[in-house]
Design an enzyme around this catalytic site. Sequence first.
Site, PDB file in Angstrom:
ATOM      1  CG  ASN A 427      -6.825   3.299   7.733  1.00 33.48           C
ATOM      2  OD1 ASN A 427      -6.676   2.300   8.384  1.00 33.48           O
ATOM      3  ND2 ASN A 427      -5.596   3.448   7.202  1.00 33.48           N
ATOM      4  CB  CYS A 429      -3.933   0.175   5.204  1.00 32.22           C
ATOM      5  SG  CYS A 429      -4.098   1.430   3.058  1.00 32.22           S
ATOM      6  CD  GLU A 431      -2.361   2.195   8.261  1.00 30.58           C
ATOM      7  OE1 GLU A 431      -2.143   3.176   7.948  1.00 30.58           O
ATOM      8  OE2 GLU A 431      -3.686   1.354   8.157  1.00 30.58           O
TER       9      GLU A 431
END
EC number: 1.17.4.1
Length: 794
Positions: A427, A429, A431
């Site tokens: 995604n 970010c 994670e």
Amino acid sequence: MHVIKRDGGQEGVMFDKITSRIQKLCYGLNSDFVDPTQITMKVIQGLYSGVTTVELDTLAAETAATSTTKHPDYAILAARIAVSNLHKETKKVFSEVMEDLYNYVNPLNSRHSPMISKETLDIVLANKDRLNSAIIYDRDFSYNFFGFKTLERSYLLKINGKVAERPQHMLMRVSVGIHKEDIAAAIETYNLLSEKWFTHASPTLFNAGTNRPQLSSCFLLAMKDDSIEGIYDTLKQCALISKSAGGIGVAVSCIRATGRYIAGTNGNSNGLVPMLRVNNNTARYVDQGGNKRPGAFAMYLEPWHFDIFDFLELKKNTGKEEQRARDLFYALWIPDLFMKRVETNGDWSLMCPNDCPGLDECWGEEFEKLYAKYEQEGRAKRVVKAQQLWYAIIESQTETGTPYMLYKDACNRKSNRQNLGTIKCSNLCTEIVEYTSADEVAVCNLASIALNMYVTSERTFDFQKLASVTKVIVKNLNKIIDINYYPVKEAENSNKRHRPIGIGVQGLADAFILMRFPFESTEAQLLNTQIFETIYYAALESSCELAAEYGPYQTYAGCPVSKGILQYDMWEKTPTDLWDWAALKEKIANDGVRNSLLLAPMPTASTAQILGNNESIEPYTSNIYHRRVLSGEFQIVNPHLLKDLTERGLWNEEMKNQIIAQNGSIQTIPAIPDDLKELYKTVWEISQKTILKMAADRGAYIDQSQSLNIHIAEPNYGKLTSMHFYGWKQGLKTGMYYLRTKPGANPIQFTLNKEKLKETQKTTSSEDEETKERNKAAMVCSLENRHECLMCGS
């Protein structure tokens, strides 16, 4: 001089009255440092005749906030003044505030425009006595000024631009929004949120209980198809998701390369760059939730794609505008084969997915066989040395901090979703690691645990409390899957089939400091492991209990957990003896689990600021930093350090100036004892090897991945290469989110001589060539002598 009171009446300015109001809010603060009279004197200097009491309170709060570097209690006092002001300007009773929010009429068109849903209002009114009496308004006073201002700016609902909710109202709205008629569960969640044991993610806080409860943070998409229809259908999905305040990751490796034939039009493809520029403009146009945050798309590409070199240029500051798309974020989805070829300086073949189909649909040995087959058949469009491409990656990271580095094979090999197909991207970010396809948009709902809260006054860590709160979070996030508003149908399909959730943390560095463990100490490393063991254990146990009640998630059969293989088994690690894993595996064998994925430590930027914690799994970046609010910028000293220095009689104006002069480091300040120097090392003073090792230690209990930033003050290509290879060999899924570097010069202390500048410009071009040669040499050196190379001691 007079002030205008809240009822419209006038009154003369009284020094003692202002001081008395501030004094009342100083309970429990350190009176050796906090001086209400001084604040009043400064406030009076800024007054004018006809000032309102609201403005007077705002000025008093900001005046106190500017004194935060004298003592952290000033930030608490500033918040208390601001909160007390808000309390005077808002209704107290929760159910009445909810009625006002529901009955809102837009003055521009005189239409009823409810800000919460009818369902939420009905539940609140049917249970108003229980809910109203459960709220403890004093908890509003526990926020510091900067946390409260963040809430006020973006989170508390407003009527005609004026804040209508108090923080406690918001937390109860969120709790009722999640739990609906289950009032006992709503009150339990409210108490945990308001006591700051954990927080839901920003979209949940923004939207729970409203007409469009879009509570998810993360969305992952694969291009529907390599065609105009497929590209624009995917773009429309991105726009709809971004409109609903979601961050997005998109896999683009299937898009045909520049110059390849298009049968439908008998023409040639323009490749990735023009398509990414269209995405770039969509991200700019469609922001997240109407100006709450700018739209944010991360584009994931595998390094065998023919357009990879152009892709690496897209975020750079220089170059032709039509070859740049600077508002997107870029990530590499790297197969192990590429890393092996870089290590041996082998050849690397660049291919077009139209000529070499299926490379993005497989991983591991299957990928390596298919890639080698295409090479042997001569299907590559271009062959380069693997290190030439690696150099371009490192160059881009040094200049822009990106692309992110994620290892495709680790992400797939250690995923509980192996039974669904190949995972193609993460995604925004880095994670979330979930399966996507043409009919599935992966989604994740997040919450983060405030780890500092679990350190007891005896300096022990309360693992039992951590486990019990984790179990509540799992139940909450699992409920969100069913009540969520989905911006696109494919997201609902995916989320209800696989039911993933993402639990993260904040305040890990704060917890270490409270335990008196330096970040690199063996004690901190053990605690790091045991925290994530505990969260993973409790999350699995809670998910198993939900499965016993509601059945496992739809695609459970055939996943690793269904075969008794947990995350630490995939990492070939053995847990400590903190929890009884054998008993848990037995329970799971009987009942299954309700959720396919559970842990995903995310960045926590906004929510950590609200709760006053350090971000996520990160060490402190500095012991002195800035917080921006609408009224300006405030300087803050690490509150733990300030407390320690105060207790030892070392805190004064001179000490503050020394820390500022050292850019937030205390390592060279003679007056500070060694034990504090160890405890308060900043991320720039901590070995990045330790950071990566700790990421791998906790990684064995993280079934998604983690937002892992790398900090190198002055990166050279050797350091960066050696660091990436260490992370890859440790088995990390996310090798790097952002590369953080220090600015080349301190802007505060930097002046420039114009003559000097002219001289510099003359010599720059020849130096650039020399630098490139040095960088290449450093990179090669670090690959050949990874363990000995002094250059790479990061």
